[in-house]
Motif scaffolding. Structure first.
Motif, PDB file in Angstrom:
ATOM      1  N   SER A 116       0.741  -1.272   0.070  1.00 66.97           N
ATOM      2  CA  SER A 116       0.002   0.137   0.057  1.00 66.97           C
ATOM      3  C   SER A 116       1.006   1.120  -0.088  1.00 66.97           C
ATOM      4  CB  SER A 116      -0.871  -0.165   1.222  1.00 66.97           C
ATOM      5  OG  SER A 116      -1.766  -0.799   1.180  1.00 66.97           O
ATOM      6  N   THR A 117       1.934   1.306   0.799  1.00 68.73           N
ATOM      7  CA  THR A 117       2.827   2.424   1.113  1.00 68.73           C
ATOM      8  C   THR A 117       3.381   2.918  -0.551  1.00 68.73           C
ATOM      9  OG1 THR A 117       3.311   1.686   3.234  1.00 68.73           O
ATOM     10  CG2 THR A 117       4.602   3.381   1.983  1.00 68.73           C
ATOM     11  N   VAL A 118       3.722   1.955  -1.228  1.00 66.75           N
ATOM     12  CA  VAL A 118       4.339   1.950  -2.509  1.00 66.75           C
ATOM     13  C   VAL A 118       3.161   2.400  -3.601  1.00 66.75           C
ATOM     14  CG1 VAL A 118       5.228   0.552  -4.727  1.00 66.75           C
ATOM     15  CG2 VAL A 118       6.213   0.240  -2.289  1.00 66.75           C
ATOM     16  N   TYR A 119       2.062   1.854  -3.610  1.00 65.44           N
ATOM     17  CA  TYR A 119       1.033   2.088  -4.302  1.00 65.44           C
ATOM     18  C   TYR A 119       0.474   3.440  -4.173  1.00 65.44           C
ATOM     19  CZ  TYR A 119      -3.281   1.569  -6.883  1.00 65.44           C
ATOM     20  OH  TYR A 119      -4.386   1.787  -7.737  1.00 65.44           O
ATOM     21  N   PHE A 120       0.148   3.834  -3.087  1.00 59.58           N
ATOM     22  CA  PHE A 120      -0.255   5.527  -3.043  1.00 59.58           C
ATOM     23  C   PHE A 120       0.795   6.425  -3.099  1.00 59.58           C
ATOM     24  CE2 PHE A 120      -3.730   2.595  -0.678  1.00 59.58           C
ATOM     25  CZ  PHE A 120      -4.685   3.170  -1.743  1.00 59.58           C
ATOM     26  N   ASN A 121       1.903   6.072  -3.202  1.00 67.19           N
ATOM     27  CA  ASN A 121       2.905   6.956  -3.411  1.00 67.19           C
ATOM     28  C   ASN A 121       3.336   7.145  -4.809  1.00 67.19           C
ATOM     29  OD1 ASN A 121       4.007   8.386  -1.074  1.00 67.19           O
ATOM     30  ND2 ASN A 121       4.269   6.222  -0.339  1.00 67.19           N
ATOM     31  N   LEU A 122       2.739   6.676  -5.709  1.00 61.53           N
ATOM     32  CA  LEU A 122       2.724   6.596  -7.091  1.00 61.53           C
ATOM     33  C   LEU A 122       2.187   7.868  -7.893  1.00 61.53           C
ATOM     34  CD1 LEU A 122       2.282   2.975  -8.225  1.00 61.53           C
ATOM     35  CD2 LEU A 122       4.289   4.006  -7.974  1.00 61.53           C
ATOM     36  N   PRO A 123       2.934   8.604  -8.474  1.00 61.05           N
ATOM     37  CA  PRO A 123       2.383   9.891  -8.940  1.00 61.05           C
ATOM     38  C   PRO A 123       1.050   9.706  -9.546  1.00 61.05           C
ATOM     39  CG  PRO A 123       4.618   9.857  -9.226  1.00 61.05           C
ATOM     40  CD  PRO A 123       4.283   8.657  -8.744  1.00 61.05           C
ATOM     41  N   GLU A 124       0.953   8.486 -10.608  1.00 63.63           N
ATOM     42  CA  GLU A 124      -0.208   8.311 -11.406  1.00 63.63           C
ATOM     43  C   GLU A 124      -1.329   7.950 -10.645  1.00 63.63           C
ATOM     44  OE1 GLU A 124       2.473   4.636 -11.886  1.00 63.63           O
ATOM     45  OE2 GLU A 124       2.762   6.827 -11.652  1.00 63.63           O
ATOM     46  N   VAL A 125      -1.137   7.239  -9.443  1.00 64.91           N
ATOM     47  CA  VAL A 125      -2.200   6.921  -8.446  1.00 64.91           C
ATOM     48  C   VAL A 125      -2.793   8.175  -7.908  1.00 64.91           C
ATOM     49  CG1 VAL A 125      -3.026   5.680  -6.396  1.00 64.91           C
ATOM     50  CG2 VAL A 125      -1.505   4.288  -8.062  1.00 64.91           C
ATOM     51  N   GLN A 126      -1.889   8.967  -7.246  1.00 67.62           N
ATOM     52  CA  GLN A 126      -2.299  10.418  -6.593  1.00 67.62           C
ATOM     53  C   GLN A 126      -2.919  10.989  -7.701  1.00 67.62           C
ATOM     54  OE1 GLN A 126       1.152  11.972  -4.702  1.00 67.62           O
ATOM     55  NE2 GLN A 126       1.545  10.401  -3.417  1.00 67.62           N
ATOM     56  N   LYS A 127      -2.590  11.257  -8.967  1.00 72.78           N
ATOM     57  CA  LYS A 127      -3.391  12.005  -9.808  1.00 72.78           C
ATOM     58  C   LYS A 127      -4.808  11.456 -10.070  1.00 72.78           C
ATOM     59  CE  LYS A 127      -3.148  13.874 -14.720  1.00 72.78           C
ATOM     60  NZ  LYS A 127      -2.396  13.703 -15.961  1.00 72.78           N
ATOM     61  N   ALA A 128      -4.864   9.970 -10.212  1.00 71.56           N
ATOM     62  CA  ALA A 128      -6.182   9.455 -10.316  1.00 71.56           C
ATOM     63  C   ALA A 128      -7.094   9.728  -9.232  1.00 71.56           C
ATOM     64  CB  ALA A 128      -6.166   7.942 -10.645  1.00 71.56           C
ATOM     65  N   LEU A 129      -6.485   9.770  -7.966  1.00 69.34           N
ATOM     66  CA  LEU A 129      -7.334   9.941  -6.789  1.00 69.34           C
ATOM     67  C   LEU A 129      -7.628  11.433  -6.493  1.00 69.34           C
ATOM     68  CD1 LEU A 129      -5.728   7.367  -4.143  1.00 69.34           C
ATOM     69  CD2 LEU A 129      -7.882   7.231  -5.522  1.00 69.34           C
ATOM     70  N   HIS A 130      -7.041  12.313  -7.345  1.00 72.25           N
ATOM     71  CA  HIS A 130      -7.115  13.738  -7.245  1.00 72.25           C
ATOM     72  C   HIS A 130      -6.644  14.092  -5.790  1.00 72.25           C
ATOM     73  CE1 HIS A 130      -9.494  14.195 -10.892  1.00 72.25           C
ATOM     74  NE2 HIS A 130     -10.436  13.067 -10.146  1.00 72.25           N
TER      75      HIS A 130
ATOM     76  N   VAL B  40      -2.731  17.288  -4.479  1.00 69.10           N
ATOM     77  CA  VAL B  40      -2.587  18.401  -5.670  1.00 69.10           C
ATOM     78  C   VAL B  40      -1.656  19.429  -5.263  1.00 69.10           C
ATOM     79  CG1 VAL B  40      -5.187  17.817  -6.103  1.00 69.10           C
ATOM     80  CG2 VAL B  40      -4.538  19.423  -4.417  1.00 69.10           C
ATOM     81  N   THR B  41      -1.039  19.380  -4.149  1.00 70.56           N
ATOM     82  CA  THR B  41      -0.451  20.687  -3.770  1.00 70.56           C
ATOM     83  C   THR B  41       1.259  20.225  -3.904  1.00 70.56           C
ATOM     84  OG1 THR B  41      -0.334  20.184  -1.372  1.00 70.56           O
ATOM     85  CG2 THR B  41      -1.795  21.944  -2.231  1.00 70.56           C
ATOM     86  N   GLY B  42       1.143  18.685  -4.036  1.00 74.41           N
ATOM     87  CA  GLY B  42       2.817  18.219  -4.262  1.00 74.41           C
ATOM     88  C   GLY B  42       3.484  18.420  -2.893  1.00 74.41           C
ATOM     89  N   VAL B  43       3.084  17.771  -1.726  1.00 74.48           N
ATOM     90  CA  VAL B  43       3.745  17.999  -0.492  1.00 74.48           C
ATOM     91  C   VAL B  43       5.054  17.460  -0.586  1.00 74.48           C
ATOM     92  CG1 VAL B  43       1.765  18.330   0.592  1.00 74.48           C
ATOM     93  CG2 VAL B  43       2.672  16.019   0.375  1.00 74.48           C
ATOM     94  N   SER B  44       6.157  17.685  -0.059  1.00 73.39           N
ATOM     95  CA  SER B  44       7.572  17.079  -0.006  1.00 73.39           C
ATOM     96  C   SER B  44       7.491  15.615   0.780  1.00 73.39           C
ATOM     97  CB  SER B  44       8.448  18.071   0.615  1.00 73.39           C
ATOM     98  OG  SER B  44       8.202  18.225   1.823  1.00 73.39           O
ATOM     99  N   TYR B  45       6.741  15.342   1.666  1.00 75.19           N
ATOM    100  CA  TYR B  45       6.825  14.190   2.542  1.00 75.19           C
ATOM    101  C   TYR B  45       6.062  12.882   1.820  1.00 75.19           C
ATOM    102  CZ  TYR B  45       2.546  16.257   4.200  1.00 75.19           C
ATOM    103  OH  TYR B  45       1.354  16.720   4.554  1.00 75.19           O
ATOM    104  N   PRO B  46       6.230  11.696   1.833  1.00 75.41           N
ATOM    105  CA  PRO B  46       5.536  10.532   1.167  1.00 75.41           C
ATOM    106  C   PRO B  46       4.137  10.454   2.119  1.00 75.41           C
ATOM    107  CG  PRO B  46       7.310   9.900   2.809  1.00 75.41           C
ATOM    108  CD  PRO B  46       7.509  11.360   2.774  1.00 75.41           C
TER     109      PRO B  46
END
Length: 407
Positions: free
Chosen positions: A263-277, A280-286
């Protein structure tokens, strides 16, 4: 801002109830746990990049909404950093209620549906507290938009005193600790105080850790994730409360004890975060499954939820409590001790319930509350016993006792 994920059922979306799912911690993600490894429609493969279908997802029979709360958990956030250091039960419940009202304005087709609140672990606080707010706000309203019918919680933190008594007893009766340590825990740990354990209590807890060894306390008969053995226990100053936190690695029914890592790998993928909206601010921490900041600064945690149970039972709401019987963190003994203090009349005595011809667990129906034990399930019941969990959820929605006979 609190991030939800909504999963509608198929093909019953036009009539199915609306169900909110909450994970606890405090500070853990309902999306990272509930949606990704428990009751959501998909699970994550070990590569952390691809998904597979969960055949026993709860969205087969309900519209399920997963809510990351309080702000600061998962992808949720606050514009005021100070909020992360001042979280607590009451504000979490109030914010969740405000969120629900706004969400229904965005999706008005779900107004007036039968509405239920569900969750597990420290959501044993969140669920009844939010339920109480919804119930009280609905008083005097003929056709409330949140048509609240009841709640269900699993392996839930309910009452500090009985939780602790039952937890120490579970450790001892399951051969996890010695007679001497069991005695020391009961002598030195103030069973009514969850925070600021004494030095002697901490020594007894340290010895209990040593005696239990390298097992997964959330599922005592299943293997650990060997790659993270050294990081699994971090019981710092708040030793007893940490034992009740839903914060450690979980084990998969598919014999994959490292599912949280996926889960930690998956939800840190940029494409996953984009799909989930999300992000959006691009925070620096994972992205993380749980927030240590929120957990370590939690400042509002009542000792008992039993008064709320009493209020909502008297109101006639549907209340179910379930427990996986291999969990040593919020074990079945703790839950049964807590519920016993309600002194509810029994309608159906303790009996084995069946799923697919086999005993799935045991149940007892009280006047105002149903208790369900799930055989062989750990802290996250739908993770370890997904088929049995779905059977239980269907019975809950249908307001029917668990199946009495093998068919």
């Amino acid at each position: 801002m609190i991030l939800p994920i909504w999963v509608p059922p198929h093909p019953f979306g036009t009539t199915a109830p609306l169900v909110l799912w909450l994970n606890g911690g405090p500070g853990c993600s309902s999306i990272g746990y509930g949606a990704a490894e428990e009751i959501g429609p998909f699970r994550i493969h070990p590569d952390g990049k691809t998904l597979f279908v969960n055949s026993y997802s709860w969205n087969k029979v309900a519209n399920v909404l997963f809510l990351d709360s309080p702000a600061g958990v998962g992808f949720s956030y606050s514009n005021s950093t100070s909020d992360l250091y001042t979280s607590g039960d009451q504000r979490t419940a109030e914010d969740a209620y405000t969120f629900l009202l706004h969400w229904l304005e965005r999706f008005p087709q779900y107004k007036h549906r039968d509405f239920y609140i569900t969750g597990e672990s420290y959501a044993g606080h969140y669920v009844p507290q939010l339920s109480q707010i919804v119930y009280e706000k609905n008083k005097g309203i003929q056709n409330p938009i949140l048509n609240f019918k009841g709640f269900m919680v699993g392996n839930a933190v309910i009452d500090d005193f009985h939780d602790f008594v039952g937890t120490f007893e579970y450790w001892w009766t399951h051969g996890l600790i010695s007679d001497e340590t069991y005695q020391n825990l009961n002598i030195h740990c103030d069973l009514e105080v969850a925070e600021h354990a004494s030095d002697e209590c901490n020594k007894a807890l340290d010895m209990a850790d040593l005696e239990r060894g390298n097992i997964n306390p959330y599922s005592i008969f299943t293997p650990t994730c060997n790659t993270t053995v050294s990081t699994r226990r971090n019981l710092r100053s708040h030793r007893i409360r940490n034992l009740l936190r839903n914060r450690h690695l979980r084990l998969s029914l598919n014999y994959d004890p490292c599912t949280e890592m996926h889960s930690t790998v998956y939800f840190n993928l940029p494409e996953v975060q984009k799909a989930l909206h999300a992000n959006v601010t691009g925070v620096s921490y994972p992205w993380e499954t749980c927030s240590d900041i929120i957990a370590d600064h939690w400042n509002d945690s009542p000792r008992s939820m039993l008064p709320i149970y009493q209020e909502l039972i008297a109101a006639g709401l549907k209340i179910w409590v379930f427990s996986g019987d291999t969990d040593s963190v919020v074990p079945i003994t703790a839950t049964r001790y807590s519920l016993d203090t309600l002194n509810l009349p029994t309608l159906i005595k303790w009996y084995p319930w069946y799923d697919n011809g086999k005993v799935g667990g045991w149940s007892q129906v009280y006047d105002g509350l149903t208790f369900v034990a799930v055989k062989g399930a750990g802290h996250e019941v739908p993770l370890y016993r997904p088929q049995q969990a779905l059977t239980m959820f269907k019975s809950f929605l249908e307001n029917k006792p668990m199946p009495h006979r093998a068919v």
